[in-house]
Design an enzyme around this catalytic site. Structure first.
Site, PDB file in Angstrom:
ATOM      1  N   TYR A 148     -72.362  17.149  18.089  1.00  0.00           N
ATOM      2  CA  TYR A 148     -71.762  16.516  19.275  1.00  0.00           C
ATOM      3  C   TYR A 148     -71.915  17.507  20.425  1.00  0.00           C
ATOM      4  CZ  TYR A 148     -68.209  13.813  21.872  1.00  0.00           C
ATOM      5  OH  TYR A 148     -67.543  13.062  22.807  1.00  0.00           O
ATOM      6  N   ARG A 201     -76.293   7.716  31.736  1.00  0.00           N
ATOM      7  CA  ARG A 201     -75.485   8.855  32.207  1.00  0.00           C
ATOM      8  C   ARG A 201     -75.070   9.671  30.995  1.00  0.00           C
ATOM      9  NH1 ARG A 201     -70.761  11.124  32.514  1.00  0.00           N
ATOM     10  NH2 ARG A 201     -70.001   9.667  30.951  1.00  0.00           N
ATOM     11  N   LYS A 219     -71.881  10.635  17.951  1.00  0.00           N
ATOM     12  CA  LYS A 219     -70.523  10.066  17.943  1.00  0.00           C
ATOM     13  C   LYS A 219     -70.196   9.467  16.584  1.00  0.00           C
ATOM     14  CE  LYS A 219     -68.627  10.277  22.145  1.00  0.00           C
ATOM     15  NZ  LYS A 219     -67.260  10.268  22.640  1.00  0.00           N
ATOM     16  N   GLU A 290     -70.698   3.973  25.355  1.00  0.00           N
ATOM     17  CA  GLU A 290     -70.817   5.424  25.537  1.00  0.00           C
ATOM     18  C   GLU A 290     -71.846   5.757  26.619  1.00  0.00           C
ATOM     19  OE1 GLU A 290     -70.026   9.442  24.798  1.00  0.00           O
ATOM     20  OE2 GLU A 290     -69.005   7.675  23.979  1.00  0.00           O
ATOM     21  N   ASP A 291     -71.423   6.548  27.587  1.00  0.00           N
ATOM     22  CA  ASP A 291     -72.317   7.119  28.603  1.00  0.00           C
ATOM     23  C   ASP A 291     -73.106   6.072  29.378  1.00  0.00           C
ATOM     24  OD1 ASP A 291     -71.373   9.601  28.178  1.00  0.00           O
ATOM     25  OD2 ASP A 291     -73.073  10.350  27.043  1.00  0.00           O
ATOM     26  N   ASP A 313     -65.451   4.876  25.724  1.00  0.00           N
ATOM     27  CA  ASP A 313     -64.896   6.209  25.475  1.00  0.00           C
ATOM     28  C   ASP A 313     -64.852   7.058  26.732  1.00  0.00           C
ATOM     29  OD1 ASP A 313     -63.861   8.266  23.715  1.00  0.00           O
ATOM     30  OD2 ASP A 313     -65.775   9.267  24.005  1.00  0.00           O
ATOM     31  N   ASP A 314     -65.844   6.904  27.627  1.00  0.00           N
ATOM     32  CA  ASP A 314     -65.857   7.705  28.852  1.00  0.00           C
ATOM     33  C   ASP A 314     -64.691   7.352  29.757  1.00  0.00           C
ATOM     34  OD1 ASP A 314     -68.484   8.928  28.252  1.00  0.00           O
ATOM     35  OD2 ASP A 314     -69.160   6.866  28.470  1.00  0.00           O
ATOM     36  N   ASN A 469     -68.814  17.951  30.753  1.00  0.00           N
ATOM     37  CA  ASN A 469     -69.747  18.367  29.705  1.00  0.00           C
ATOM     38  C   ASN A 469     -71.177  18.228  30.204  1.00  0.00           C
ATOM     39  OD1 ASN A 469     -67.969  18.942  27.481  1.00  0.00           O
ATOM     40  ND2 ASN A 469     -67.562  16.756  27.321  1.00  0.00           N
TER      41      ASN A 469
END
Length: 628
Positions: A148, A201, A219, A290-291, A313-314, A469
């Site tokens: 991760y 992203r 993930k 995600e992203d 999740d973001d 991150n």
């Protein structure tokens, strides 16, 4: 489905032709002698398997070199990246990767060491899944940063070169109209968890296109290791709608669609088709987004969250773990969590993560203030949001609709000596916040001047959260924070940092505000509750559970997040809190043999036991063969 059965008929007819061709290879001449005219290497080969079995068989697998007709014939469409590679290109990719390894071995910089660890783990994953997860669980503190963040960011950047064996599914813009049949190419009849990205992203690294599949794989490794989701029931997904990364568009070795990203209604139509397809085949699956770039993250969340079991999740996971840290910072000051609405918070970053944190924190403050409209409006005044253009106020033109609720009133900021677009250092100096929260993806944003300004905070123990991150995008390091602001601060970050030696036996704790403290428990709790949606209450229950997990002694020492080594226990507690909230909101419908009525009868300890009993552990099962 019509296309699916058409493919089956075509495959059957082709098989008959191949068998006929093989019988004809040994032909009989007029004089009765036998003549073999087709060499072994050129004649067609009959295979008795399709779909993912082909990809996992080293005898027949071609990887990215399967032509589109072969992919349709063998049910491989969607199981490989969409760009077909020649064998020459595959060799070129391998040789380029080999040279990189040689350079790493010679120069020995830190990043390739972590990448080498990832390669070794990935090879183990390909050979022996049970052993892979056992190694990961038993060494989670060491290997979580490899599978991760931060190493997964490097993996995604280099994924076209690292790609060896497909893992997950790829749905591309060219698959429009085919997704409903494509999902049946995945061999598992039951899928509990999907992590999906469009690669737009990835962490703070921008648009990585199809290479973003690495973040979905990473993930799900943590869902298995932390939450005990059965690895045979997880599915990483890449939705390839193109890329706006010019470097990738010009890269002959790039594995994805080499065209600019779809936008507007065309883009939404692709995501709609994907969601309909996966929930048609697996009605009880949970989909974690995600992203996705900020432009789409909120729109898609609002579009699907009341219809499907999904969360982002973001937006929601980052918000939850940040909220837990904020509540922990209140506790670290020796105050009860109910004092949270008194905190002054400056937020750097107004993307999907920043706005997600703001919304979650505002709702929590409002609930603590009585959960009324007045309380909700009052909570807004505790936040000052700074983006790339400075402080956001109502005077700004073309303000992002998602950021608008947090725009400061002009007269209000004038009294504070601030104006529209004021720089971060000015805002910190004038507001004197309790918390400085970074979600900007701009490394080093919390400069010496900004940290010096924070020394004027009215708090006895100000908190600094450098949440972006990967590591290079962190707004500051713990060394910078402790050395400039002082020993008596709370420090949290998105990526892992070592603790700081403050001298005289004192330690400045670097708390990793890692989403993995929450998302595995949110997913597991939703699965085991049987809730058809992931409600705000369930997310808030998860955050408050994490905030309360640390002992009073630990919190007063500045430790507001637990060690990753405790992740299985943390996940169990978070999942239990999510189930309890789902029951209270009358959302729980049960899981497998336990129905909603039985769930409601469980005590808190019984809920924990129920969670533990449903967490998969990596142990070799007894295998029994049964012929089809």
């Amino acid at each position: 489905m019509g296309n699916f059965f058409h493919q089956m008929r075509v495959s059957s007819a082709l098989l008959k032709r191949l068998q006929s061709h093989q019988r004809a290879i040994a032909s009989v001449n007029v004089d009765g002698s036998r003549s073999f005219t087709t060499t072994e290497g050129h004649r067609p080969t009959i295979v008795h398997k399709r779909s993912i079995d082909i990809l996992h068989d080293p005898w027949f697998n071609k990887g990215t070199a399967f032509s589109m007709t072969e992919r349709d014939r063998l049910d491989l469409r969607g199981l490989l990246p969409p760009n077909v590679m020649s064998s020459e290109q595959q060799i070129e990719r391998f040789m380029a990767d080999l040279k990189r390894l040689q350079l790493s071995a010679r120069d020995g910089p830190s990043d390739p060491y972590s990448l080498a660890k990832w390669r070794i783990l990935n090879r183990l994953h390909d050979r022996n899944e049970t052993m892979y997860y056992k190694v990961l669980i038993d060494n989670i503190e060491e290997y979580a940063p490899i599978v991760y963040t931060p190493t997964v960011g490097l993996v995604c950047q280099k994924y076209s070169g690292l790609f060896r064996r497909p893992r997950g599914m790829y749905f591309s813009a060219e698959d429009r109209g085919e997704m409903m049949s494509m999902v049946y190419n995945w061999p598992a009849d039951q899928v509990d968890m999907i992590v999906v990205t469009d690669g737009s992203r990835i962490l703070g690294l921008g648009d990585l296109g199809v290479q973003g599949i690495g973040i979905a794989i990473g993930k799900l490794d943590l869902y298995v290791a932390a939450a005990g989701i059965n690895p045979q029931r997880v599915l990483p997904v890449m939705i390839d709608v193109g890329t706006n990364n010019e470097k990738l568009l010009e890269d002959p070795l790039y594995l994805g669609l080499q065209e600019h990203r779809l936008d507007g209604e065309e883009y939404i139509a692709v995501i709609d088709e994907f969601m309909e397809a996966v929930f048609t085949r697996w009605p009880h699956v949970i989909v974690q987004f995600e992203d996705f770039q900020s432009k789409w993250a909120f729109k898609l969340l609002q579009r699907y969250r009341n219809e499907y079991r999904m969360f982002n999740d973001d937006v929601q996971g980052t918000a939850g773990v940040a909220l837990a840290g904020l509540l922990g910072a209140v506790r670290a000051q020796g105050r009860p969590m109910i004092d949270f609405p008194k905190m002054k918070i400056v937020v750097a970053g107004a993307g999907s993560a920043g706005i997600g944190v703001l919304n979650a924190a505002r709702k929590t403050m409002a609930r603590m203030l009585g959960d009324t409209d007045i309380a909700f409006e009052s909570a807004r005044s505790q936040f000052w949001v700074v983006d790339a253009n400075g402080l956001i106020t109502e005077a700004r033109e073309n303000i992002d609709p998602d950021a608008r609720p947090f725009a400061r009133k002009v007269k209000e900021i004038e009294r504070q000596g601030l104006t529209e677009g004021a720089k971060l250092v000015e805002v910190v100096r004038q507001v004197k916040p309790d918390v400085l929260l970074g979600l900007s993806a701009v490394g080093g944003l919390f400069s010496k001047e900004v940290l010096e300004a924070l020394k004027g905070s009215t708090s006895t123990r100000p908190a600094i959260f450098a949440m972006s991150n990967p590591t290079k995008n962190a707004e500051c390091t713990p060394e910078e924070a402790f050395s400039i602001v002082g020993d008596n601060i709370i420090f949290g970050s998105g990526s892992p940092f070592n603790n700081v030696d403050l001298g005289n036996g004192h330690v400045g704790h670097s708390n990793q505000a890692n989403n993995m403290f929450l998302f595995p428990g949110i997913g597991l709790g939703t699965l085991l509750s049987g809730s058809k949606v992931v409600s705000d209450g369930m997310l808030q229950a998860a955050a408050e559970c994490l905030a309360a997990y640390m002992t009073e002694e630990e919190v007063l020492q500045g430790i507001i997040y637990p060690s990753i080594s405790r992740i299985r226990d943390i996940t169990k507690e978070v999942a239990a809190a999510v189930i309890k909230e789902a029951i209270e909101e009358d959302l729980a419908e049960g899981y497998r043999e336990i129905d909603a009525r039985e769930l409601q009868k469980l005590t808190e300890d019984e809920i924990r036991t129920y969670v533990m009993n449903n967490m998969w552990s990596p142990e070799y099962p007894t295998l029994v063969y049964k012929k089809e």
